[in-house]
Every structure is written in C-alpha cells, then in structure tokens.
Design a protein around this motif. Structure first.
Motif, PDB file in Angstrom:
ATOM      1  N   CYS A  49       0.878  -1.192   0.086  1.00 56.13           N
ATOM      2  CA  CYS A  49       0.066  -0.081   0.131  1.00 56.13           C
ATOM      3  C   CYS A  49       0.712   1.286   0.099  1.00 56.13           C
ATOM      4  O   CYS A  49       2.005   1.227   0.691  1.00 56.13           O
ATOM      5  CB  CYS A  49      -0.993  -0.107   1.245  1.00 56.13           C
ATOM      6  SG  CYS A  49      -2.144  -1.281   1.268  1.00 56.13           S
ATOM      7  N   LEU A  50       0.518   2.344  -0.880  1.00 62.62           N
ATOM      8  CA  LEU A  50       1.195   3.672  -0.817  1.00 62.62           C
ATOM      9  C   LEU A  50       0.332   4.510   0.146  1.00 62.62           C
ATOM     10  O   LEU A  50      -0.831   4.460   0.309  1.00 62.62           O
ATOM     11  CB  LEU A  50       1.002   4.063  -2.179  1.00 62.62           C
ATOM     12  CG  LEU A  50       2.007   3.466  -3.269  1.00 62.62           C
ATOM     13  CD1 LEU A  50       1.903   4.402  -4.636  1.00 62.62           C
ATOM     14  CD2 LEU A  50       3.627   3.783  -2.778  1.00 62.62           C
ATOM     15  N   ARG A  51       1.247   5.219   1.123  1.00 66.76           N
ATOM     16  CA  ARG A  51       0.640   6.042   1.929  1.00 66.76           C
ATOM     17  C   ARG A  51       1.762   7.415   1.935  1.00 66.76           C
ATOM     18  O   ARG A  51       2.805   7.195   1.657  1.00 66.76           O
ATOM     19  CB  ARG A  51       0.499   5.558   3.275  1.00 66.76           C
ATOM     20  CG  ARG A  51       1.884   5.232   4.207  1.00 66.76           C
ATOM     21  CD  ARG A  51       1.829   5.174   5.495  1.00 66.76           C
ATOM     22  NE  ARG A  51       2.875   4.846   6.000  1.00 66.76           N
ATOM     23  CZ  ARG A  51       3.894   5.599   6.419  1.00 66.76           C
ATOM     24  NH1 ARG A  51       3.915   6.933   6.094  1.00 66.76           N
ATOM     25  NH2 ARG A  51       4.993   5.302   7.176  1.00 66.76           N
ATOM     26  N   PRO A  52       0.860   8.381   2.450  1.00 65.66           N
ATOM     27  CA  PRO A  52       1.984   9.530   2.458  1.00 65.66           C
ATOM     28  C   PRO A  52       2.829   9.591   3.550  1.00 65.66           C
ATOM     29  O   PRO A  52       2.828   8.767   4.622  1.00 65.66           O
ATOM     30  CB  PRO A  52       0.735  10.845   2.818  1.00 65.66           C
ATOM     31  CG  PRO A  52      -0.365  10.199   2.359  1.00 65.66           C
ATOM     32  CD  PRO A  52      -0.312   8.590   2.621  1.00 65.66           C
ATOM     33  N   ALA A  53       4.071  10.226   3.328  1.00 66.07           N
ATOM     34  CA  ALA A  53       5.266  10.042   4.349  1.00 66.07           C
ATOM     35  C   ALA A  53       4.577  11.156   5.373  1.00 66.07           C
ATOM     36  O   ALA A  53       4.006  12.074   5.216  1.00 66.07           O
ATOM     37  CB  ALA A  53       6.525  10.473   3.976  1.00 66.07           C
ATOM     38  N   ARG A 100       1.287  15.245   6.860  1.00 65.61           N
ATOM     39  CA  ARG A 100       1.990  15.046   5.538  1.00 65.61           C
ATOM     40  C   ARG A 100       3.403  15.885   5.265  1.00 65.61           C
ATOM     41  O   ARG A 100       3.349  16.890   5.728  1.00 65.61           O
ATOM     42  CB  ARG A 100       1.270  15.012   4.417  1.00 65.61           C
ATOM     43  CG  ARG A 100      -0.186  14.262   4.302  1.00 65.61           C
ATOM     44  CD  ARG A 100      -0.949  14.112   3.127  1.00 65.61           C
ATOM     45  NE  ARG A 100      -1.739  13.463   3.322  1.00 65.61           N
ATOM     46  CZ  ARG A 100      -2.850  13.399   2.460  1.00 65.61           C
ATOM     47  NH1 ARG A 100      -2.874  14.219   1.459  1.00 65.61           N
ATOM     48  NH2 ARG A 100      -3.939  12.757   2.599  1.00 65.61           N
ATOM     49  N   ASN A 142       5.437  17.593   2.840  1.00 61.84           N
ATOM     50  CA  ASN A 142       5.335  18.260   1.588  1.00 61.84           C
ATOM     51  C   ASN A 142       6.758  18.962   1.082  1.00 61.84           C
ATOM     52  O   ASN A 142       7.307  19.709   2.013  1.00 61.84           O
ATOM     53  CB  ASN A 142       4.349  19.236   1.269  1.00 61.84           C
ATOM     54  CG  ASN A 142       2.810  18.351   1.269  1.00 61.84           C
ATOM     55  OD1 ASN A 142       2.718  17.278   0.912  1.00 61.84           O
ATOM     56  ND2 ASN A 142       2.042  19.158   1.991  1.00 61.84           N
ATOM     57  N   SER A 178       4.918  18.891  -4.079  1.00 61.02           N
ATOM     58  CA  SER A 178       4.730  17.512  -4.011  1.00 61.02           C
ATOM     59  C   SER A 178       4.700  16.881  -2.952  1.00 61.02           C
ATOM     60  O   SER A 178       5.135  17.049  -1.713  1.00 61.02           O
ATOM     61  CB  SER A 178       5.877  16.999  -5.024  1.00 61.02           C
ATOM     62  OG  SER A 178       7.085  17.008  -4.409  1.00 61.02           O
ATOM     63  N   THR A 179       4.215  15.668  -2.824  1.00 61.54           N
ATOM     64  CA  THR A 179       3.908  14.847  -1.314  1.00 61.54           C
ATOM     65  C   THR A 179       4.805  13.538  -1.765  1.00 61.54           C
ATOM     66  O   THR A 179       4.694  12.831  -2.875  1.00 61.54           O
ATOM     67  CB  THR A 179       2.770  14.527  -1.029  1.00 61.54           C
ATOM     68  OG1 THR A 179       1.793  15.651  -0.913  1.00 61.54           O
ATOM     69  CG2 THR A 179       2.479  13.954   0.276  1.00 61.54           C
ATOM     70  N   TYR A 206       5.524   9.471  -1.002  1.00 58.33           N
ATOM     71  CA  TYR A 206       4.779   8.342  -0.520  1.00 58.33           C
ATOM     72  C   TYR A 206       5.837   7.286  -0.080  1.00 58.33           C
ATOM     73  O   TYR A 206       6.853   7.274  -0.604  1.00 58.33           O
ATOM     74  CB  TYR A 206       3.935   8.016  -1.632  1.00 58.33           C
ATOM     75  CG  TYR A 206       2.554   9.005  -1.967  1.00 58.33           C
ATOM     76  CD1 TYR A 206       1.436   8.617  -1.119  1.00 58.33           C
ATOM     77  CD2 TYR A 206       2.803  10.178  -2.636  1.00 58.33           C
ATOM     78  CE1 TYR A 206       0.662   9.567  -1.483  1.00 58.33           C
ATOM     79  CE2 TYR A 206       1.650  10.963  -2.936  1.00 58.33           C
ATOM     80  CZ  TYR A 206       0.492  10.586  -2.166  1.00 58.33           C
ATOM     81  OH  TYR A 206      -0.627  11.199  -2.418  1.00 58.33           O
ATOM     82  N   LYS A 207       5.048   6.402   0.820  1.00 56.29           N
ATOM     83  CA  LYS A 207       5.898   5.358   1.038  1.00 56.29           C
ATOM     84  C   LYS A 207       5.314   4.226   0.977  1.00 56.29           C
ATOM     85  O   LYS A 207       4.104   4.198   1.102  1.00 56.29           O
ATOM     86  CB  LYS A 207       6.005   5.519   2.725  1.00 56.29           C
ATOM     87  CG  LYS A 207       7.060   4.225   3.510  1.00 56.29           C
ATOM     88  CD  LYS A 207       7.478   4.511   4.984  1.00 56.29           C
ATOM     89  CE  LYS A 207       8.108   3.536   5.473  1.00 56.29           C
ATOM     90  NZ  LYS A 207       8.203   3.450   6.962  1.00 56.29           N
ATOM     91  N   LEU A 208       5.944   2.897   0.479  1.00 59.60           N
ATOM     92  CA  LEU A 208       5.242   1.829   0.147  1.00 59.60           C
ATOM     93  C   LEU A 208       5.514   0.823   1.439  1.00 59.60           C
ATOM     94  O   LEU A 208       6.656   0.381   1.793  1.00 59.60           O
ATOM     95  CB  LEU A 208       6.070   1.160  -1.022  1.00 59.60           C
ATOM     96  CG  LEU A 208       5.536  -0.307  -1.549  1.00 59.60           C
ATOM     97  CD1 LEU A 208       4.204   0.004  -2.061  1.00 59.60           C
ATOM     98  CD2 LEU A 208       6.419  -0.722  -2.562  1.00 59.60           C
TER      99      LEU A 208
END
Length: 198
Positions: free
Chosen positions: A13-17, A46, A48, A60-61, A63-65
């Motif tokens: 799942c990808l989620r914002p850092a 988040r 940014n 830009s944001t 994302y972490k997998l």
C-alpha cells in the motif's frame, strides 16, 4: 532471451510520508546549500516539498510503500515467497557493482570463452550450440545456453563463497579453463610458435 532477468512482485500500500519520518526524508531531499527545495508542514501530518524554480511553485508529496508480500520469479522457473524480515535484513551481494565488468571481460574472449562454456556444459551432460555468462554473484555464475530454438539458464556454483571481483574471476577462469586443459592449450600454442620458426 540471451540476458533474461529475475522478476520481483511486490504487493503493498502507498501512503503519504508522515511527520515522524521528517529527519530521514529531509536528509535525502533537503539541502542547506539552497537547491530550491523547502519542506512545507501545513497540515502537520504529511511531508510536502515545494520547489521554486523559474518562477513556478510546485508542491509534491512523498509517499512510502508499505510492503505486505514479495515473490521472486526466477529465470529457472521457480516462484518463491520472500520473507519481509529477510528482505529488511538483506545486504547486497559483494559483486553487485562488479558483476557486469566480470561478464564483459569474459565475453571479450569471444569464441574461446564460448567454447569453454560449451565444454563446461558437456561435463554436466548437456550438448549445447552456444552459451553466454549472464550473471555472476558471490556464490556462482548463471549461463544462458542454446540448442536450436530451445534455451535455458544453468547455474554453476563456486565451491566456496568469493569476497571480491578478482576472486570471482579466478574461480570462473578455473571452471572454464581447468589446469590440465590450460597446459594442453599452452603446449599447443608453443608447438605452433615452433612451427612458425621453420
């Protein structure tokens, strides 16, 4: 077909850092020298980054997998699941940066290397028309062999793990050109030199 690669399937799942990952990400992307990036903490959750280049303001944001499952699809036709703990604890092979150079050096030998690879395959009971080294790591080498329209990848393991590129080249040299065979080639070459003197 001459240079196949292993495949890796990652499901996650990808989620914002988030904010608590700031120091690590800031070290990767934020430079005090003024490279045009500055962090923006508007929402407090988040992370940014804003880039002010040529008058444009681009946000830009990152994302972490979050990895849930990993599977390896090998060139040998084997599919296996990879433990996430083993993946996190893994370190790159010692030859990760030198394997392509090793392969290149043996491929430069052309027909001599091809003949030696075919001979090595014959010792394993396979009669092949062509062979190429396609991979080298600290435990052995992968060889792509061809017989007519059929091709397959063979693994030739070293007797012990190598710790350097030079040691790997030496092991491959010993596998391809055994000592007895090297003496025959040397004697044959000297015989040809003696014939040239007539």
């Amino acid at each position: 077909m001459e240079h196949p690669s292993n495949g890796l399937s990652i499901i996650g799942c990808l989620r914002p850092a988030f904010y608590d990952e700031e120091s690590y990400l800031r070290g990767l992307f934020h430079n005090e020298d003024g490279d045009g990036y500055a962090s923006d903490w508007k929402d407090g959750e988040r992370l940014n980054f804003n880039s002010q280049s040529a008058g444009a303001n681009i946000c830009s944001t990152l994302y972490k997998l979050e990895i849930m499952r990993m599977e390896l699809f090998s060139v040998y036709g084997v599919q296996s699941s990879i433990s996430l703990q083993h993946f996190q604890d893994a370190e790159p092979d010692v030859l990760v940066h030198s394997s392509s150079e090793i392969i290149e050096r043996f491929n430069e030998k052309g027909m001599k290397s091809n003949a030696a690879l075919k001979s090595l395959c014959r010792k394993k009971g396979l009669n092949v028309e062509g062979a190429n080294i396609i991979g080298v790591d600290s435990l052995g080498m992968d060889v792509r062999v061809f017989s007519g329209a059929e091709s397959q990848t063979l693994r030739f393991s070293f007797k012990s793990r190598v710790t350097s590129g030079r040691a790997a080249e030496k092991k491959i040299q010993q596998m391809l050109f055994p000592r007895i065979q090297r003496k025959k080639f040397k004697a044959h070459d000297e015989g040809l030199k003696n014939l040239d003197s007539f």
